[in-house]
Write a protein that holds these residues in place. Sequence first.
Motif, short mmCIF file in Angstrom:
data_model
loop_
_atom_site.label_atom_id
_atom_site.label_comp_id
_atom_site.label_asym_id
_atom_site.label_seq_id
_atom_site.Cartn_x
_atom_site.Cartn_y
_atom_site.Cartn_z
N ARG A 1 -2.86 -4.41 1.24
CA ARG A 1 -3.85 -4.26 0.53
C ARG A 1 -3.82 -3.03 -0.33
O ARG A 1 -3.55 -1.80 0.29
N GLY B 1 -7.82 4.30 0.95
CA GLY B 1 -8.20 2.94 1.22
C GLY B 1 -7.24 2.01 1.30
O GLY B 1 -7.50 0.70 1.80
N ALA B 2 -6.00 2.21 0.92
CA ALA B 2 -5.13 0.93 0.83
C ALA B 2 -4.31 1.06 2.15
O ALA B 2 -3.85 2.25 2.87
N THR B 3 -4.04 -0.15 2.61
CA THR B 3 -3.65 -0.17 3.98
C THR B 3 -2.54 -1.66 3.92
O THR B 3 -2.95 -2.45 3.30
N THR C 1 -13.92 -3.26 -4.25
CA THR C 1 -15.00 -4.05 -3.66
C THR C 1 -16.14 -3.09 -3.14
O THR C 1 -17.34 -3.24 -3.32
N ALA C 2 -15.79 -1.73 -2.74
CA ALA C 2 -16.80 -0.90 -2.35
C ALA C 2 -17.49 -0.35 -3.52
O ALA C 2 -18.42 0.36 -3.26
N ASN C 3 -16.90 -0.17 -4.77
CA ASN C 3 -17.62 0.40 -5.84
C ASN C 3 -17.57 -0.61 -7.11
O ASN C 3 -17.12 -0.26 -8.05
N SER D 1 0.87 -1.21 0.12
CA SER D 1 -0.14 0.07 -0.18
C SER D 1 0.81 1.30 0.02
O SER D 1 0.43 2.20 -0.52
N ARG E 1 -7.76 -3.12 -3.44
CA ARG E 1 -8.98 -4.00 -3.31
C ARG E 1 -10.18 -3.50 -2.57
O ARG E 1 -11.15 -3.50 -3.18
N ASP E 2 -9.87 -2.90 -1.45
CA ASP E 2 -11.09 -2.15 -0.75
C ASP E 2 -11.97 -1.29 -1.39
O ASP E 2 -13.06 -1.33 -1.62
N PHE E 3 -11.28 -0.34 -2.23
CA PHE E 3 -12.03 0.72 -2.99
C PHE E 3 -12.72 -0.33 -4.11
O PHE E 3 -13.80 0.30 -4.37
#
Length: 195
Positions: A155, A150-152, A162-164, A79, A158-160
């Motif tokens: 990761r 959103g990157a951490t 998944t959320a969009n 990230s 991926r989270d962005f």
Amino acid sequence: MGNTAGLVLAAGAGRRFGQPKALVQYDGRSLLDRAVATLRDGGCRQVLAVLGAGAEQALSAATEAFTPVLNRRWGQGLSTSLKAGLAAVPARYEGVVVTLVDQPRIEAEAVRRLVAAAAEGAAVAIATYEGRRGHPMYFAREHLDAIADGATGDRGARDFITANPGLVREVACPGDPIDVDTPADLAAIQHPSPA
């Protein structure tokens, strides 16, 4: 082609490989040179590469032209490289195609298809291989800050993603997104077993 930059994430130490993957040789070229050329040949107008472990060696050994981005926090996960790279993309570009240094069988045609999807209005375009998502990925400029936020850890986007889900366009691509994590992985793609 679109007004798109390319970004190679190449800062890791390659602990399982025994050296930074940016320096690893495949088919007579370093993985870094190969990734940079793939983005450029695929239509990216400027290619940036995030370097960390072995950065000086990678820079001195490189034969392909790219804009280096130094990530001193590379040990804190992928990230940090994604954040550093996205922050460095010049404002004149409408978006960026991101790839990983350790996937030498990704083809310029995959990049070309993502750039074409961007030109058609895709906000996020993800290469797929036989229906499975992989790299490279395209992100439009208006989403770069949210992706970085959103990157951490290890990761990245991926989270962005998944959320969009409504922003994502999947793009079927040729090539093979196999990761080269160890010398055995490299040997397997250089000398494939007989079928």
